[in-house]
Write a protein that holds these residues in place. Sequence first.
Motif, PDB file in Angstrom:
ATOM      1  N   SER A   1       4.127 -12.580   0.832  1.00 50.48           N
ATOM      2  CA  SER A   1       3.674 -12.100  -0.383  1.00 50.48           C
ATOM      3  C   SER A   1       2.490 -12.782  -1.134  1.00 50.48           C
ATOM      4  O   SER A   1       2.085 -12.667  -1.961  1.00 50.48           O
ATOM      5  CB  SER A   1       5.034 -12.412  -1.674  1.00 50.48           C
ATOM      6  OG  SER A   1       4.912 -13.862  -1.708  1.00 50.48           O
ATOM      7  N   GLY A   2       1.855 -13.187  -0.030  1.00 48.25           N
ATOM      8  CA  GLY A   2       0.527 -13.812  -0.185  1.00 48.25           C
ATOM      9  C   GLY A   2      -0.582 -12.602  -0.448  1.00 48.25           C
ATOM     10  O   GLY A   2      -1.621 -13.114  -0.785  1.00 48.25           O
ATOM     11  N   HIS A   3      -0.205 -11.498   0.334  1.00 48.02           N
ATOM     12  CA  HIS A   3      -1.146 -10.555  -0.163  1.00 48.02           C
ATOM     13  C   HIS A   3      -0.402  -9.420  -0.490  1.00 48.02           C
ATOM     14  O   HIS A   3      -0.227  -8.026   0.184  1.00 48.02           O
ATOM     15  CB  HIS A   3      -1.827 -10.150   1.433  1.00 48.02           C
ATOM     16  CG  HIS A   3      -2.678 -11.439   1.861  1.00 48.02           C
ATOM     17  ND1 HIS A   3      -3.747 -11.642   1.618  1.00 48.02           N
ATOM     18  CD2 HIS A   3      -2.018 -12.123   3.054  1.00 48.02           C
ATOM     19  CE1 HIS A   3      -4.117 -12.400   2.307  1.00 48.02           C
ATOM     20  NE2 HIS A   3      -3.285 -12.918   3.153  1.00 48.02           N
ATOM     21  N   PRO A   4      -0.059  -9.017  -1.862  1.00 49.85           N
ATOM     22  CA  PRO A   4       0.960  -8.011  -2.436  1.00 49.85           C
ATOM     23  C   PRO A   4       0.248  -6.697  -2.510  1.00 49.85           C
ATOM     24  O   PRO A   4       0.876  -5.963  -2.755  1.00 49.85           O
ATOM     25  CB  PRO A   4       1.255  -8.708  -3.708  1.00 49.85           C
ATOM     26  CG  PRO A   4      -0.027  -9.543  -4.136  1.00 49.85           C
ATOM     27  CD  PRO A   4      -0.309 -10.306  -2.747  1.00 49.85           C
ATOM     28  N   ILE A   9       5.138  -2.526   6.465  1.00 49.45           N
ATOM     29  CA  ILE A   9       6.442  -1.997   6.842  1.00 49.45           C
ATOM     30  C   ILE A   9       7.201  -3.039   7.673  1.00 49.45           C
ATOM     31  O   ILE A   9       6.581  -3.988   8.040  1.00 49.45           O
ATOM     32  CB  ILE A   9       6.052  -0.832   7.666  1.00 49.45           C
ATOM     33  CG1 ILE A   9       5.594  -0.977   8.995  1.00 49.45           C
ATOM     34  CG2 ILE A   9       5.481   0.496   6.963  1.00 49.45           C
ATOM     35  CD1 ILE A   9       5.469   0.269  10.198  1.00 49.45           C
ATOM     36  N   GLY A  10       8.421  -3.028   7.617  1.00 49.17           N
ATOM     37  CA  GLY A  10       9.377  -3.717   8.163  1.00 49.17           C
ATOM     38  C   GLY A  10       9.677  -3.104   9.831  1.00 49.17           C
ATOM     39  O   GLY A  10       9.622  -2.165   9.925  1.00 49.17           O
ATOM     40  N   SER A  11       9.736  -4.073  10.638  1.00 47.55           N
ATOM     41  CA  SER A  11       9.776  -3.767  11.785  1.00 47.55           C
ATOM     42  C   SER A  11      11.386  -4.434  12.680  1.00 47.55           C
ATOM     43  O   SER A  11      11.267  -5.464  12.375  1.00 47.55           O
ATOM     44  CB  SER A  11       8.624  -3.879  12.877  1.00 47.55           C
ATOM     45  OG  SER A  11       8.996  -3.647  14.209  1.00 47.55           O
ATOM     46  N   ILE A  54      13.504  -5.745   1.437  1.00 47.07           N
ATOM     47  CA  ILE A  54      12.420  -4.460   1.604  1.00 47.07           C
ATOM     48  C   ILE A  54      12.219  -3.766  -0.070  1.00 47.07           C
ATOM     49  O   ILE A  54      11.036  -3.799  -0.552  1.00 47.07           O
ATOM     50  CB  ILE A  54      12.730  -3.099   2.491  1.00 47.07           C
ATOM     51  CG1 ILE A  54      12.476  -3.750   3.940  1.00 47.07           C
ATOM     52  CG2 ILE A  54      11.619  -1.989   2.268  1.00 47.07           C
ATOM     53  CD1 ILE A  54      13.154  -2.838   4.913  1.00 47.07           C
ATOM     54  N   ALA A  55      13.210  -3.406  -0.768  1.00 44.58           N
ATOM     55  CA  ALA A  55      13.334  -2.933  -2.018  1.00 44.58           C
ATOM     56  C   ALA A  55      12.644  -3.884  -2.810  1.00 44.58           C
ATOM     57  O   ALA A  55      12.269  -3.303  -4.043  1.00 44.58           O
ATOM     58  CB  ALA A  55      14.927  -2.463  -2.184  1.00 44.58           C
ATOM     59  N   ASP A  56      12.980  -5.023  -2.664  1.00 47.76           N
ATOM     60  CA  ASP A  56      12.486  -5.972  -3.598  1.00 47.76           C
ATOM     61  C   ASP A  56      10.880  -6.069  -3.749  1.00 47.76           C
ATOM     62  O   ASP A  56      10.403  -7.026  -4.613  1.00 47.76           O
ATOM     63  CB  ASP A  56      13.192  -7.232  -3.623  1.00 47.76           C
ATOM     64  CG  ASP A  56      14.485  -7.286  -4.105  1.00 47.76           C
ATOM     65  OD1 ASP A  56      15.078  -6.190  -4.724  1.00 47.76           O
ATOM     66  OD2 ASP A  56      15.543  -8.224  -3.532  1.00 47.76           O
ATOM     67  N   ARG A  57      10.363  -5.980  -2.695  1.00 45.86           N
ATOM     68  CA  ARG A  57       8.781  -5.995  -2.516  1.00 45.86           C
ATOM     69  C   ARG A  57       8.242  -4.459  -2.568  1.00 45.86           C
ATOM     70  O   ARG A  57       8.048  -3.998  -1.697  1.00 45.86           O
ATOM     71  CB  ARG A  57       8.601  -6.807  -1.267  1.00 45.86           C
ATOM     72  CG  ARG A  57       9.133  -8.231  -1.367  1.00 45.86           C
ATOM     73  CD  ARG A  57       9.146  -8.502   0.094  1.00 45.86           C
ATOM     74  NE  ARG A  57       9.713 -10.162  -0.027  1.00 45.86           N
ATOM     75  CZ  ARG A  57      10.913 -10.404   0.076  1.00 45.86           C
ATOM     76  NH1 ARG A  57      11.929  -9.650   0.108  1.00 45.86           N
ATOM     77  NH2 ARG A  57      11.144 -11.693   0.234  1.00 45.86           N
ATOM     78  N   PRO A  58       7.372  -4.085  -3.788  1.00 49.49           N
ATOM     79  CA  PRO A  58       6.840  -2.907  -3.728  1.00 49.49           C
ATOM     80  C   PRO A  58       5.861  -2.648  -2.925  1.00 49.49           C
ATOM     81  O   PRO A  58       5.566  -1.348  -2.697  1.00 49.49           O
ATOM     82  CB  PRO A  58       6.156  -2.970  -5.392  1.00 49.49           C
ATOM     83  CG  PRO A  58       6.466  -4.190  -5.794  1.00 49.49           C
ATOM     84  CD  PRO A  58       7.520  -5.068  -5.001  1.00 49.49           C
ATOM     85  N   PHE A  59       5.244  -3.630  -2.180  1.00 52.27           N
ATOM     86  CA  PHE A  59       4.092  -3.337  -1.288  1.00 52.27           C
ATOM     87  C   PHE A  59       4.573  -3.196   0.073  1.00 52.27           C
ATOM     88  O   PHE A  59       3.674  -2.701   1.024  1.00 52.27           O
ATOM     89  CB  PHE A  59       3.295  -4.856  -1.322  1.00 52.27           C
ATOM     90  CG  PHE A  59       3.790  -6.083  -0.926  1.00 52.27           C
ATOM     91  CD1 PHE A  59       4.034  -6.182   0.363  1.00 52.27           C
ATOM     92  CD2 PHE A  59       4.494  -6.681  -2.112  1.00 52.27           C
ATOM     93  CE1 PHE A  59       4.621  -7.592   0.461  1.00 52.27           C
ATOM     94  CE2 PHE A  59       5.071  -7.871  -1.835  1.00 52.27           C
ATOM     95  CZ  PHE A  59       5.160  -8.338  -0.598  1.00 52.27           C
TER      96      PHE A  59
END
Length: 111
Positions: A1-4, A9-11, A54-59
């Motif tokens: 979250s340092g670069h929102p 994407i998650g891998s 993933i869902a909790d992080r809009p970026f």
Amino acid sequence: SGHPNQPMIGSETSSDYSDRYIYENDGKLRMYVSSYDVNYPSWGNTAEDAWCAIADRPFIAGGFYWTGFDYKGEPTPYGWPNINSHFGVIDEAGFPKDNYYYHQSVFFSPD
């Protein structure tokens, strides 16, 4: 979250294991893994926990699930003589496991 503002994407998200229509672990005789979303290796997490992260992080745009299908090799959580991975949301016969329906409920509304 340092670069929102940086899209991500998650891998290989989740990395949980299960078998279709089995509701208790059997690591001695048949080497089945319960269908409940509770079994995962120390480096993985449940399908629900992976999706919530993933869902909790809009970026974060989404994630690639590990794995789509079960496969032979990398036997987890059991070793030899078991040779199945148990990681997929679809088993080796092409049938969906319980987590398949969890993901479906997250992404699609009922018709």
